[in-house]
Structures are given as C-alpha cells and as structure tokens.
Design a protein around this motif. Structure first.
Motif, mmCIF file in Angstrom:
data_model
loop_
_atom_site.group_PDB
_atom_site.id
_atom_site.type_symbol
_atom_site.label_atom_id
_atom_site.label_comp_id
_atom_site.label_asym_id
_atom_site.label_seq_id
_atom_site.Cartn_x
_atom_site.Cartn_y
_atom_site.Cartn_z
ATOM 1 N N PRO A 1 0.808 -1.226 0.000
ATOM 2 C CA PRO A 1 0.000 0.000 0.000
ATOM 3 C C PRO A 1 0.840 1.275 0.000
ATOM 4 O O PRO A 1 0.309 2.359 -0.254
ATOM 5 C CB PRO A 1 -0.803 -0.113 1.301
ATOM 6 C CG PRO A 1 0.031 -0.993 2.178
ATOM 7 C CD PRO A 1 0.703 -1.961 1.275
ATOM 8 N N ASN A 2 2.141 1.166 0.287
ATOM 9 C CA ASN A 2 2.993 2.346 0.319
ATOM 10 C C ASN A 2 3.673 2.636 -1.022
ATOM 11 O O ASN A 2 4.428 3.593 -1.133
ATOM 12 C CB ASN A 2 4.066 2.190 1.409
ATOM 13 C CG ASN A 2 3.470 2.227 2.798
ATOM 14 O OD1 ASN A 2 2.548 2.999 3.063
ATOM 15 N ND2 ASN A 2 3.963 1.365 3.678
ATOM 16 N N ARG B 1 1.822 12.100 0.124
ATOM 17 C CA ARG B 1 2.383 12.136 1.478
ATOM 18 C C ARG B 1 1.862 13.347 2.230
ATOM 19 O O ARG B 1 1.549 13.266 3.427
ATOM 20 C CB ARG B 1 3.919 12.168 1.418
ATOM 21 C CG ARG B 1 4.562 10.836 1.091
ATOM 22 C CD ARG B 1 6.052 10.831 1.429
ATOM 23 N NE ARG B 1 6.805 11.809 0.649
ATOM 24 C CZ ARG B 1 7.372 11.553 -0.517
ATOM 25 N NH1 ARG B 1 7.269 10.340 -1.052
ATOM 26 N NH2 ARG B 1 8.050 12.488 -1.160
ATOM 27 N N GLU B 2 1.756 14.478 1.525
ATOM 28 C CA GLU B 2 1.244 15.693 2.159
ATOM 29 C C GLU B 2 -0.242 15.578 2.456
ATOM 30 O O GLU B 2 -0.716 16.037 3.508
ATOM 31 C CB GLU B 2 1.501 16.895 1.249
ATOM 32 C CG GLU B 2 2.980 17.228 1.084
ATOM 33 C CD GLU B 2 3.211 18.315 0.044
ATOM 34 O OE1 GLU B 2 2.227 18.703 -0.633
ATOM 35 O OE2 GLU B 2 4.368 18.778 -0.088
ATOM 36 N N GLU B 3 -0.996 14.944 1.566
ATOM 37 C CA GLU B 3 -2.437 14.840 1.741
ATOM 38 C C GLU B 3 -2.829 13.809 2.798
ATOM 39 O O GLU B 3 -3.791 14.010 3.546
ATOM 40 C CB GLU B 3 -3.097 14.475 0.403
ATOM 41 C CG GLU B 3 -3.018 15.569 -0.645
ATOM 42 C CD GLU B 3 -3.576 15.127 -1.987
ATOM 43 O OE1 GLU B 3 -3.950 13.930 -2.108
ATOM 44 O OE2 GLU B 3 -3.637 15.956 -2.918
ATOM 45 N N THR B 4 -2.063 12.702 2.852
ATOM 46 C CA THR B 4 -2.434 11.609 3.766
ATOM 47 C C THR B 4 -1.654 11.635 5.072
ATOM 48 O O THR B 4 -2.060 10.987 6.046
ATOM 49 C CB THR B 4 -2.201 10.253 3.083
ATOM 50 O OG1 THR B 4 -0.796 10.100 2.812
ATOM 51 C CG2 THR B 4 -2.989 10.146 1.788
ATOM 52 N N GLY B 5 -0.521 12.330 5.082
ATOM 53 C CA GLY B 5 0.312 12.321 6.274
ATOM 54 C C GLY B 5 1.090 11.030 6.437
ATOM 55 O O GLY B 5 1.661 10.779 7.503
#
Length: 548
Positions: free
Chosen positions: A88-89, A305-309
């Motif tokens: 998932p990453n 990364r910015e949207e999901t943290g």
C-alpha cells in the motif's frame, strides 16, 4: 497497453528503454530499474535506503564480460508484480487508463510533442554548420587571418556537445525533462543572439561554445521523450524522424547558410536560428508537459504524502539515488569505460577520428570550392549536398541491412554483439575511398560533380561507421550502455573540435590531393578494428577486468 501496465517488464525492455532515454538501466526508467549484484541481474525498484549499498555493488561489477540477461520466468514476474502491487505504500498509476500516464495522452498531444522535439533536434545540429559558408566573411569582420581560428569557430560548437550532456543528463533524472528543455532552449536562444551581435572573435567563439553546450539538450533528452510517449510498436517511426536531425541537419545547414550569407550577411545565420529556436521554445512552453514517468510518480508520491500524512509512500520507480550518485554515474562511469575498456576505447577512437573528418570538411569546403572552382556567394553552400545525400543513404542502408543481419542471428539463437560489426567492417572501406576520390579530383580540378560524388561516398562511410558502432556498444555494455555512448560522445566531440584546427595548414603544405590522402591512409589503418573485434571481441570480453 492495459496489459503492459501490470506486466512486469523484461530485462531487455528495461535496457532498451533506458538506452533510448540516455541513461544506464540501473537508474529508474519508465519500466523500472535493473539492480546489479555479484550473482545476477534482476529488474526491480530500488529502495532508497539501499542506494548507497547498491552504488557500491554497481562499481564493483565487471561491465564488459557480457552479463547474462535471461528473462525471469513468468512465475517470478507474476510474484514480484503482485508483491509490489499489494504494497500500500508503493505509488503507481491509477489503473491502465490513468490520464497522468504519458502513454495515455491523446494522439494529437503525444505526436505534437514528438514533432516539436524532433524539430528542435533538427535545428540544433543544423546550427552547428549553418554559417560555415560565411566563415571568410566572419574573418573579415573581425580582421583576423588566423587559419586555426577559422576552423575553430565552426568546430567549437561541437566541443560544447562534449560537456553539456554530462550535466544535462543527471539533472533531467532529478528534475524531469521539461525544466531542462525550457532552460536549455532559453539559454540556446540567448547565446545564439549573443553570437549574432558579437563584436570580436573571442566573444564569438565563447558564445558558439555555449550554444553547443545548451543546444545538446534535445540530443540528450529527445530519445527519452519519445520512449515516454510512444509504445514500442510505434516507436520505430518516431525514432527515425528524430534521428534525421543529427544525421541531415549538419549537411542541410550550410546550403541554407550559403544563400542567407550572400543575401543578408553572416550574422543573419544566427538571427535565423534564434528566431526559429524562440518560436520552438514558446511552443514547447505552451504545448509540452512533463513526460518522465519516474518524475511524475515522484511528484504524485510527494503530493499524497502531504495529503495523507503517510511518510512511507514512495514511487514504484524511485531508486533513492542522490544527486551525487547521479553525477558520478554520468561523469565517472564514462571516463572509466573509456580508459579501461579496450572495446570502448578503440570503437570510440574509430568513431572520433571519422567524426573529426566530417568537421574538417565543414571547415574547408568553402575555401576548397572557392579556390579550385571559383564558386561565390550562396552557391558555395551546395558543396555540402553530396555529404548530406551520402549520409542519408548510409542511414537507410544500415537500418535495413544492419537490423536484418542481427535479426537473422537472433532467430538462430547464436547472436553475439560482434554481429553488429559486419556492416561496419564493410562500410569502413567507403571512407578512405571517398577521401582519395574527393582529394585528387579537387586537386585535378575535374568537373565539380566528381568531388561532390566523392563526398557522398565519405558521408555514406561515416554513417556506416557511426550507426553500427553505437549499436555494438549498446549490446556489449547492456545496462551501462548509456555510459559507453557518453564516453564515445565525449571523445568524438573533443577530436572533432581540435583536429580540424590544422586542416587549412595541412592543405596549404600538402595540397588537396595528398592532404586528403593522409586522412585516407589514417582511416585505412582503422579499417581492421571491426575485423579484430569480430574475431576476438568475445574473447576480450571474457577476459575483461573492467570494473565500475
């Protein structure tokens, strides 16, 4: 195409794509990367934390032994593909029809970008020799009689080709193709205008050098852009159109330049190039988008990364290579290959000397046809016509017969890289024949069509040398093919810039007949090189100790 989105790429596909993009196959490409270990080669995505370890492994591997490139089994492909898809990453395309994927762009958008890149790639080599018929006018303008500078002002442009791509290539891997296209196009226009208004010889030569440095961008990036956009089935046509620029541009340029110099003066050669380059730059800024899949996915991962943290999100094509690693691969690898590999050195030497002959002709044709045939004005540019037609025929013959020979052995299952050299061994004889033909017919002042036909033979021999040499280096060095070709480019650019400096003096002392005969005898000494590698190349690779 939908199937190709999820099918794990074969090693040959990754190597082919990386070569077209102008970098080695252990740097991420649209299809992924190839990790080199002491045991095997396998396509995969390098994890960032392993980059330093991987770099050390890369530099310890012998790169000339012909590393085995068997494809993974279909089961291994499926398992690895499923493993990466299930993570998932790992950031990848949103399905086979993801509009962010350049392969899914509309037809007009894709082919419009291809045609624009091909046009810029044609303009850059054209500018290298376009003002050659106007060299005597430049010498008068700057009140110079230095014969060395007379040749250097033409060949210094190609000296920029030796240095610019070494910086452009790694920067494009870090920041994408588009910023490099735009910035290099802008600088190319700036230095072209600067050359047009130069007030002394020193300024003119410096500006010509920087024109070459920044003008090399489409030659470095163009193949990768086409590979980003066009499927393998359709890519051949696009690559042929793109390759027409480097092949025909330097020979068409002087024909245009001859008449333009007569009508408006030598400075208008540069204004003409600057106007076209400015138009192409504006069009590219409006119409072109980023095409590099690793860069698009890297930006997508950053956005997610910015949207999901989630700081663990990483692009599937992210190698984690640092800027230092990329520059090392771009500069250190070619140097090591050129100095430590006999195959890379001697093939590159052969190409470099023949390429230098091309620029000897560029820098002397105007003087030769003015003094021997009394040609004046724009008609002098037509003296380059034979060279251009010969080059075009040579490219056509190689594409047909060179590929046919390789395909025959591939079908038999006995293909070796040395099979690429058969056509080079045959084509090598045309260069000295053409030089003897051209030199003595000019010396005897025969009908002008006789030496022009001789230059056609030279052009044919040049292409029959360049093309097989490049494909041979690709087949020998596989995943490090781009570094081998970079070594080839640096050596040939240096020699093409420096050797022609003595050409005028050579002809003054020896005459056109013996002067060109000297060049012909040197090229005859090079003819055995492909024959030797055909016979001993496999043995040389087996005993290789070249490590990166």
């Amino acid at each position: 195409m939908a199937e190709s989105m999820y099918r794990h790429p074969t090693r040959s596909e990754i190597i082919e794509l990386a070569t077209e993009e102008g970098h080695d196959a252990d740097i991420p490409t649209n299809a992924g990367t190839i990790e080199v270990t002491s045991q095997t080669i396998s396509p995969s995505r390098k994890q960032p934390q392993d980059s330093e370890k991987q770099s050390n492994l890369d530099f310890e591997n012998d790169i000339e032994k012909g590393l085995r490139l068997e494809s993974l089994s279909s089961e291994e492909h499926d398992n690895e593909a499923l493993e990466e898809t299930a993570d998932p990453n790992v950031v990848w395309w949103d399905g086979p029809d993801d509009p962010q994927n350049p392969m899914n762009w509309p037809f007009m958008k894709k082919w419009g970008a291809v045609m624009l890149v091909s046009a810029v790639t044609f303009l850059t080599p054209l500018a290298s020799s376009m003002f050659a018929p106007g060299v005597p006018e430049v010498m008068k303008t700057f009140h110079s009689t230095n014969e060395m500078l007379e040749g250097f002002m033409v060949s210094v442009y190609v000296l920029g080709f030796a240095f610019g791509p070494l910086i452009i290539a790694p920067l494009s891997e870090m920041y994408g193709r588009l910023p490099l296209y735009h910035s290099c196009n802008c600088f190319f226009v700036i230095f072209t205008i600067a050359a047009a208004v130069a007030s002394n010889m020193g300024m003119f030569i410096v500006f010509r050098f920087f024109m070459g440095c920044f003008g090399g961008a489409p030659l470095v990036l163009g193949g990768g852009t086409i590979a980003d956009l066009i499927s393998r089935e359709q890519r051949g046509t696009a690559m042929v159109v793109w390759m027409m620029g480097p092949t025909i541009g330097p020979c068409v340029g002087p024909i245009i330049g001859g008449f333009l110099t007569e009508a408006r003066g030598w400075r208008w050669n540069f204004w003409f190039v600057a106007i076209l380059a400015s138009a192409f730059t504006i069009m590219s800024m409006v119409l072109m988008n980023e095409t590099s899949a690793p860069v698009i996915l890297k930006r997508k991962a950053k956005r997610l990364r910015e949207e999901t943290g989630n700081p663990k999100l990483v692009s599937k094509l992210d190698s984690g290579l640092s800027a230092k690693d990329l520059f090392m691969f771009s500069i250190v690898r070619p140097t090591k290959m050129l100095t430590r590999s006999p195959i890379c050195f001697f093939i590159s030497l052969y190409v470099a000397i023949t390429y230098a002959y091309l620029y000897i002709l560029f820098t002397t044709f105007t003087a030769v046809f003015k003094t021997q045939y009394g040609w004046r004005g724009g008609i002098v540019g037509l003296s380059f016509l034979g060279l251009g037609i010969g080059s075009l025929i040579g490219q056509t013959v190689f594409i047909h017969f060179g590929n046919k020979t390789a395909e025959k052995h591939i079908k038999r299952g006995d293909f070796k890289p040395e099979h690429r050299l058969y056509i080079m061994a045959l084509g090598g004889f045309f260069l000295p024949i053409g030089l003897f033909w051209y030199g003595w017919s000019v010396q005897a002042q025969t009908h002008f069509m006789v030496p022009i036909t001789g230059t056609g033979c030279i052009g044919f021999g040049l292409l029959m040398t360049f093309m097989p040499a490049n494909t041979y280096l690709v087949d020998v060095f596989t995943i490090h093919a781009a570094s081998a070709m970079a070594a080839n480019t640096v050596l040939r650019s240096l020699m093409a810039a420096l050797i022609p400096l003595s050409s005028q003096r050579m002809y003054a002392v020896m005459g056109y007949g013996w002067g060109n005969s000297l060049l012909g005898f040197v090229s005859l000494l090079l003819v055995p090189i492909p024959f030797l590698f055909i016979k001993y190349g496999e043995r040389i690779r087996a005993r290789s100790t070249v490590k990166l």
